[in-house]
Motif scaffolding. Structure first.
Motif, PDB file in Angstrom:
ATOM      1  N   ILE A 143      -1.859 -27.095 -14.745  1.00 28.29           N
ATOM      2  CA  ILE A 143      -1.323 -26.380 -13.584  1.00 28.29           C
ATOM      3  C   ILE A 143      -1.330 -24.879 -13.867  1.00 28.29           C
ATOM      4  CG2 ILE A 143       0.694 -25.989 -12.135  1.00 28.29           C
ATOM      5  CD1 ILE A 143       1.488 -28.892 -12.614  1.00 28.29           C
ATOM      6  N   LYS A 152      -8.514 -28.395  -7.867  1.00 33.94           N
ATOM      7  CA  LYS A 152      -8.395 -27.367  -8.884  1.00 33.94           C
ATOM      8  C   LYS A 152      -9.336 -27.600 -10.052  1.00 33.94           C
ATOM      9  CE  LYS A 152      -4.739 -25.110  -7.238  1.00 33.94           C
ATOM     10  NZ  LYS A 152      -4.536 -23.683  -7.082  1.00 33.94           N
ATOM     11  N   GLN A 194      -3.595 -21.713 -12.256  1.00 30.51           N
ATOM     12  CA  GLN A 194      -3.005 -20.516 -11.677  1.00 30.51           C
ATOM     13  C   GLN A 194      -3.439 -19.263 -12.385  1.00 30.51           C
ATOM     14  OE1 GLN A 194      -2.079 -21.980  -8.742  1.00 30.51           O
ATOM     15  NE2 GLN A 194      -0.770 -20.176  -8.796  1.00 30.51           N
ATOM     16  N   GLU A 237      -2.353 -34.833  -7.615  1.00 30.34           N
ATOM     17  CA  GLU A 237      -2.250 -33.680  -6.731  1.00 30.34           C
ATOM     18  C   GLU A 237      -3.206 -32.573  -7.155  1.00 30.34           C
ATOM     19  OE1 GLU A 237       1.689 -32.696  -5.698  1.00 30.34           O
ATOM     20  OE2 GLU A 237       1.086 -30.960  -4.470  1.00 30.34           O
ATOM     21  N   LEU A 238      -3.337 -32.384  -8.464  1.00 29.26           N
ATOM     22  CA  LEU A 238      -4.295 -31.387  -8.945  1.00 29.26           C
ATOM     23  C   LEU A 238      -5.697 -31.747  -8.483  1.00 29.26           C
ATOM     24  CD1 LEU A 238      -3.201 -30.443 -12.580  1.00 29.26           C
ATOM     25  CD2 LEU A 238      -3.197 -29.006 -10.558  1.00 29.26           C
ATOM     26  N   PHE A 272       6.766 -33.298 -10.728  1.00 28.25           N
ATOM     27  CA  PHE A 272       6.591 -31.961 -10.174  1.00 28.25           C
ATOM     28  C   PHE A 272       6.089 -31.996  -8.751  1.00 28.25           C
ATOM     29  CE2 PHE A 272       7.594 -30.356 -14.059  1.00 28.25           C
ATOM     30  CZ  PHE A 272       6.672 -30.546 -15.069  1.00 28.25           C
ATOM     31  N   ASP A 273       6.679 -31.131  -7.980  1.00 30.87           N
ATOM     32  CA  ASP A 273       6.111 -30.800  -6.691  1.00 30.87           C
ATOM     33  C   ASP A 273       5.288 -29.565  -7.014  1.00 30.87           C
ATOM     34  OD1 ASP A 273       7.474 -30.194  -3.390  1.00 30.87           O
ATOM     35  OD2 ASP A 273       5.578 -29.545  -4.278  1.00 30.87           O
ATOM     36  N   ILE A 274       3.989 -29.718  -7.086  1.00 30.28           N
ATOM     37  CA  ILE A 274       3.168 -28.645  -7.635  1.00 30.28           C
ATOM     38  C   ILE A 274       3.250 -27.365  -6.818  1.00 30.28           C
ATOM     39  CG2 ILE A 274       0.812 -27.957  -8.223  1.00 30.28           C
ATOM     40  CD1 ILE A 274       0.339 -30.645  -9.312  1.00 30.28           C
ATOM     41  N   SER A 275       3.281 -27.494  -5.494  1.00 33.40           N
ATOM     42  CA  SER A 275       3.361 -26.255  -4.713  1.00 33.40           C
ATOM     43  C   SER A 275       4.701 -25.565  -4.923  1.00 33.40           C
ATOM     44  CB  SER A 275       3.116 -26.524  -3.230  1.00 33.40           C
ATOM     45  OG  SER A 275       3.719 -27.731  -2.849  1.00 33.40           O
ATOM     46  N   ILE A 284       4.438 -23.819  -8.247  1.00 30.53           N
ATOM     47  CA  ILE A 284       3.627 -22.613  -8.135  1.00 30.53           C
ATOM     48  C   ILE A 284       4.445 -21.497  -7.488  1.00 30.53           C
ATOM     49  CG2 ILE A 284       1.627 -21.600  -6.974  1.00 30.53           C
ATOM     50  CD1 ILE A 284       0.164 -24.216  -7.467  1.00 30.53           C
ATOM     51  N   MET A 336      -6.003 -30.979  -4.830  1.00 27.67           N
ATOM     52  CA  MET A 336      -6.077 -29.537  -4.570  1.00 27.67           C
ATOM     53  C   MET A 336      -7.411 -28.969  -5.015  1.00 27.67           C
ATOM     54  SD  MET A 336      -2.255 -28.607  -5.864  1.00 27.67           S
ATOM     55  CE  MET A 336      -1.939 -26.936  -5.433  1.00 27.67           C
ATOM     56  N   ASN A 364       5.443 -38.482 -13.102  1.00 31.31           N
ATOM     57  CA  ASN A 364       5.031 -37.099 -13.149  1.00 31.31           C
ATOM     58  C   ASN A 364       3.530 -37.012 -13.389  1.00 31.31           C
ATOM     59  OD1 ASN A 364       5.604 -34.401 -12.951  1.00 31.31           O
ATOM     60  ND2 ASN A 364       6.056 -34.142 -15.117  1.00 31.31           N
ATOM     61  N   GLY A 421       1.360 -35.743 -10.449  1.00 31.34           N
ATOM     62  CA  GLY A 421       0.889 -34.412 -10.808  1.00 31.34           C
ATOM     63  C   GLY A 421      -0.624 -34.320 -10.884  1.00 31.34           C
TER      64      GLY A 421
END
Lengths: 400, 123
Positions: B20, A196, B24, A190-191, B106-109, B112, A194, A183, A187
């Motif tokens: 995350i 972010k 958002q 991926e952040l 987690f699948d972040i999308s 979200i 993206m 995770n 996770g």
């Protein structure tokens, strides 16, 4: 005077009649209890203080095989297997000297010896009474061979259930433990990707992709190993429902569209309009198709390859094929294909990545549905994986 | 503004969720186990709860059951966060009153999307 005599005679007659009645009552009572004892299923044996047999019912005859005449007056020891006779003797001696019984009033289990030499496991309930200064023993014995067998079965079942539960808990815990650190890996990467938390240079983005790639692969490995373990442990249950063939196939195709595009592979469908529904586990059916599709894409031509999905109704079976225009499979490698952990050539396997479990799991899933899977291939031309599934499944199928 | 409660005991996972949610633009309160979560749920009425299933002392399912039984919490959605992914788990969660399920990793999308779904009932 005559009146007195006739009175006396009358009284005598009355006494005789009541004596007769008493004797009659006694006889009836005796018959009654005798019948109870003789008709009882259990063995009823009485003995004197020395252990010599006084009474032996039909049940005892059935249990030990001796007739009443054969045992009367004999000592109980012949009913006991030799290896226990010593202990029995000691018990009797203790009893005679102390008057304290070992297991009077309790129920015990012990081995008995039959006339034919065989042994039988018995439940014995012992009681005692006194008449005057004489002591008598009465035992009720029951053959508990069947009960013992059932007890053993029950214990064995409990043990198996416990072991099975422990294994299941292990699988469940491992699933959890292995996914947790992933995770963080997937996770946070991926952040990053993206953007972010800020922008990335090209090199940084490449590194992030590498991390995600490795993490994804690990996740697939874990899922496959857990699936395989589950099937292997007989813990996988299929949830059978009526599923739409075109709809489910399309879902799987959508899932592989991206890698198909990346590999410049085009996807084609040739669906039989007559094959609309089948009874199967939706998740597992999707998994089967997805696995075959991703293999077909992976092992395809570098550019311009094609993957074709075909469906056909065949009586009460449904036939599904996934063909590719890839390198094909050599005849001698075909049976290695569906085995666990063997990719055909470890040089190739490194290049094509994968867990080596995909086809093994696919095969098991197909077979759990009551189907069959095989491959046709021409080396250098392409391969076609075909599987058949019964259109109507056995409801509540569990794998064995 | 959606009042969000996150219940998560793992250090890394809590950092991840934190980031995350921040990305958002969501603010939230945080509890590190079931007992703390129940305490906080009592003190303030939340609009949405993200509940880790594997918690020390009292697991997420039991915690959810207790919170859902509290006044005003019947309609508050509780989403499970869990690395448990075997069959039967989903049914167990739903039976305990959990409204949805986000699996780890987690699948972040996907996460979200789910957050947007449950946070969109803004009063």
């Amino acid at each position: 005077m005559i009146k007195m005599i006739s009175n006396l005679l009358f009284q005598q007659k009355k006494t005789e009649r009541s004596n007769e009645a008493i004797v009659e009552m006694a006889k009836e009572s005796e018959e009654h209890f005798h019948s109870i004892i003789q008709s009882a299923n259990d063995a009823i044996i009485t003995a004197d203080s020395k252990g010599d047999i006084i009474f032996w019912n039909n049940g005892a005859q059935n249990l030990f095989g001796y007739r009443d005449e054969e045992v009367k007056g004999k000592n109980l020891t012949f009913l006991i297997p030799e290896r226990y006779r010593d202990a029995h003797q000691k018990g009797m001696e203790r009893l005679l000297s102390t008057g304290v019984p070992h297991f009077i009033g309790k129920t015990v289990e012990l081995w008995g010896l039959r006339k034919d030499g065989s042994e039988v496991i018995i439940e014995l309930s012992l009681s005692t009474w006194k008449t005057g200064d004489k002591v008598f023993y009465s035992g009720i014995l029951r053959d508990i061979t069947e009960r013992k067998y059932l007890e053993k079965l029950h214990l064995e079942n409990e043990r198996l259930a416990y072991a099975s539960k422990a294994k299941n808990d292990f699988l469940s815990n491992m699933s959890h433990e292995l996914r947790t650190p992933l995770n963080a890996v997937l996770g946070f990467s991926e952040l990053l990707k993206m953007k972010k938390v800020g922008n990335l240079t090209e090199k940084q983005e490449e590194y992030v992709d590498n991390i995600r790639y490795g993490g994804r692969h690990l996740l697939n490995l874990i899922s496959d190993i857990l699936d395989f373990s589950k099937i292997d442990a007989g813990k996988m249950e299929l949830v059978i429902e009526n599923i739409s063939v075109p709809e489910t196939l399309n879902k799987s195709i959508v899932m592989v569209e991206e890698i198909a595009k990346k590999n410049a592979v085009s996807l084609k469908e040739e669906l039989d309009p007559e094959l609309e529904f089948i009874e199967a586990d939706k998740q597992r059916f999707t998994q089967i198709i997805f696995n075959l599709l991703s293999n077909a894409i992976k092992f395809n031509k570098k550019k311009g390859g094609t993957v074709t999905v075909t469906t056909k109704t065949e009586g009460d079976m449904a036939r599904f094929s996934v063909s590719d225009t890839g390198i094909g499979i050599k005849e001698e490698d075909k049976n290695k294909l569906f085995k666990d952990f063997e990719q055909l050539d470890s040089g190739i396997s490194r290049k094509y990545e994968g867990t080596g479990l995909g086809l093994a799991i696919t095969k098991k899933l197909v077979e759990m549905h009551g189907g069959k899977i095989w491959v046709d291939s021409e080396f250098g031309v392409g391969s076609t994986f075909t599987f058949l599934l019964p259109k109507k499944a056995n409801k509540g199928e569990k794998n064995t | 503004m959606t009042k969000l409660l996150v219940v998560e005991d793992d250090f890394m996972d809590s950092r991840l969720i934190c980031d995350i949610l921040k990305a958002q633009g969501l603010t939230f309160h945080y509890a590190k186990d079931g007992i703390e979560a129940i305490d906080m749920a009592r003190k303030m009425l939340y609009d949405l709860i993200l509940m880790d299933i594997k918690l020390p002392r009292m697991d997420g399912i039991e915690t959810t059951r207790i919170i859902k039984n509290m006044t005003n919490y019947k309609k508050v959605p509780v989403i499970a966060l869990t690395a448990y992914a075997l069959e039967g788990d989903k049914e167990r969660f739903l039976a305990a009153g959990l409204d949805d399920y986000i699996s780890k990793p987690f699948d972040i999308s996907d996460m979200i999307k789910k957050l947007e779904k449950y946070c969109s009932h803004d009063q």
